[in-house]
Design an enzyme around this catalytic site. Structure first.
Site, PDB file in Angstrom:
ATOM      1  CG  ASP A  80      -0.197   0.214   2.529  1.00 52.46           C
ATOM      2  OD1 ASP A  80       0.822  -0.485   2.745  1.00 52.46           O
ATOM      3  OD2 ASP A  80      -0.632   1.055   3.346  1.00 52.46           O
ATOM      4  CD  GLU A 175       4.367   0.368   6.923  1.00 52.38           C
ATOM      5  OE1 GLU A 175       5.267   0.607   7.747  1.00 52.38           O
ATOM      6  OE2 GLU A 175       4.006   1.220   6.059  1.00 52.38           O
TER       7      GLU A 175
END
Length: 417
Positions: A80, A175
């Site tokens: 991400d 994350e």
């Protein structure tokens, strides 16, 4: 090196921005696009036991090619990108043989990446830089890490003369919003220890990080016509301002470094009736970390006491949640895993930069879940914004570090026989 550049670009053009306001995992559906691509790519290069679960956590295995026991090691990155800046429609620019001068990212908007401001650029004179076009972030955090892990596994598969034990690879969502390790199945991963490829400049090796918490603070008010507000109106925005002014001066991200902690106000929205303040609390020292959280509560109590009679109930409501803790406590008992990474860098003529992380990685949470997990450089700079860039040579060096760690781990066990 072109192979690394092409792989990296194929990842960053896919929008994988995460969303802290979402309650799903992954937090955005678009993360599945890259996740599914990675699964197919891992299979294509020859990785085994490639899996993806219902929350998009990816795991894969490179089997050992030696006939003796070697600790199972892991390499982990997240796919991400930060919601702090636009991650859609990324248009990477490649600057070959960088001359050490200003780089015009966007002519129309006069956006310039300058070594006068970003002095680290001068380290990479003569190298190939990958930058943004000035309208988005790049996504080197942490698609550079993914590029390096996949490329290193491909190299090991195609170069069987390099001896190594069993290697596990893991790629995670979310994350950037602090949830990357929340659903990571450490038992399924099955590694003795691992490394996140999620640091910045070449040589970074980190096994200390902040203790972290997030705070949401709600300020209440009373709206009254301003012409008749004397003694009646309570403006929640002004109370929020008073709260912020009670925080210690000089203890913000832009004024601290090294082991210094901070309070970081990152969102403030409000009206007369209600204002919501969001901030994060960071400190490497656990006692100081706890005192920072206590200070938030102390300021709230002070304001509540001031308005108790006029408002009739608490005018400030606080919600503080711990996010992650300093991995140092969990890594020090197995410090040899840091030593192996340091030796790998030295053997590759890379100067190790061992320093505390002024942030967190999946590794901090994973270490507390039973998987000690130091952090290694991925090569990028200026993460989470339009000035982000990564030297291709830095990614190439990170690939070599991964391979060398695998090789050294096997050699150390061989020497014991």
């Amino acid at each position: 090196m072109q192979h690394i550049i092409d792989r990296f670009i194929s990842y960053v053009v896919i929008d994988t921005e995460s969303d802290a306001n979402s309650e799903t995992t992954p937090s955005t559906q678009k993360q599945w696009v890259l996740a599914n691509k990675l699964v197919e790519e891992l299979k294509t290069i020859g990785m085994q036991d490639v899996t993806i679960d219902d929350k998009s956590y990816i795991m894969a295995t490179l089997p050992s090619n030696v006939d003796y026991d070697v600790p199972t090691i892991g390499f982990i990155s997240h796919f991400d990108t930060s919601p702090d800046f636009c991650g859609a429609n990324v248009k990477p620019q490649i600057i070959t043989d960088y001359d050490g001068k200003d780089i015009v990212l966007n002519v129309a908007k006069n956006i310039i990446l300058s070594p006068n401001y970003f002095k680290d650029l001068l380290q990479y004179k003569g190298q190939t830089l990958i930058t943004t076009d000035g309208t988005t972030l790049l996504g080197a955090d942490d698609k550079a890490g993914i590029t390096e892990i996949v490329t290193a596994m491909e190299l090991l598969i195609n170069t069987p003369e390099i001896k190594h034990g069993k290697i596990r690879v893991g790629f995670t969502p979310d994350e950037e919003i602090g949830r990357g390790a929340h659903h990571f199945d450490v038992e399924k991963f099955g590694a003795d220890y691992a490394y996140t490829m999620d640091g910045s400049q070449v040589g970074e090796l980190e096994y200390e990080n902040f203790n972290a918490a997030g705070a949401k603070i709600i300020f209440k008010g009373k709206s009254v016509h301003p012409g008749y507000a004397k003694g009646k109106m309570i403006n929640s925005m002004l109370i929020a301002n008073d709260f912020i002014n009670e925080l210690p001066s000089g203890e913000t991200p832009e004024e601290t470094k090294g082991y210094e902690g901070f309070f970081h106000v990152h969102h403030l929205t409000g009206s007369i009736e209600e204002t919501v303040l969001e901030l994060i609390i960071r400190d490497h020292n656990k006692k100081k970390f706890e005192k920072r959280k206590e200070l938030i509560e102390k300021i709230a109590r002070k304001i509540n006491k001031k308005f108790a009679k006029q408002f009739g109930e608490d005018i400030v409501v606080t919600e503080i949640k711990d996010q992650y803790y300093n991995m140092k406590e969990k890594v020090l008992p197995v410090k040899h895993i840091v030593d192996i990474a340091e030796k790998a860098m030295k053997e590759l003529d890379i100067k190790p930069l061992i320093k505390p992380i002024r942030g967190g990685t999946d590794g901090s949470q994973l270490s507390y879940k039973g998987l000690p997990c130091p952090n290694i450089f991925a090569g990028g700079h200026n993460f989470h914004g339009k000035y982000e860039y990564v030297p291709a040579e830095s990614m190439e060096k990170a690939v070599k570090v991964i391979v060398k760690i695998a090789e050294l781990t096997a050699l150390q066990e061989s020497a014991k026989k």
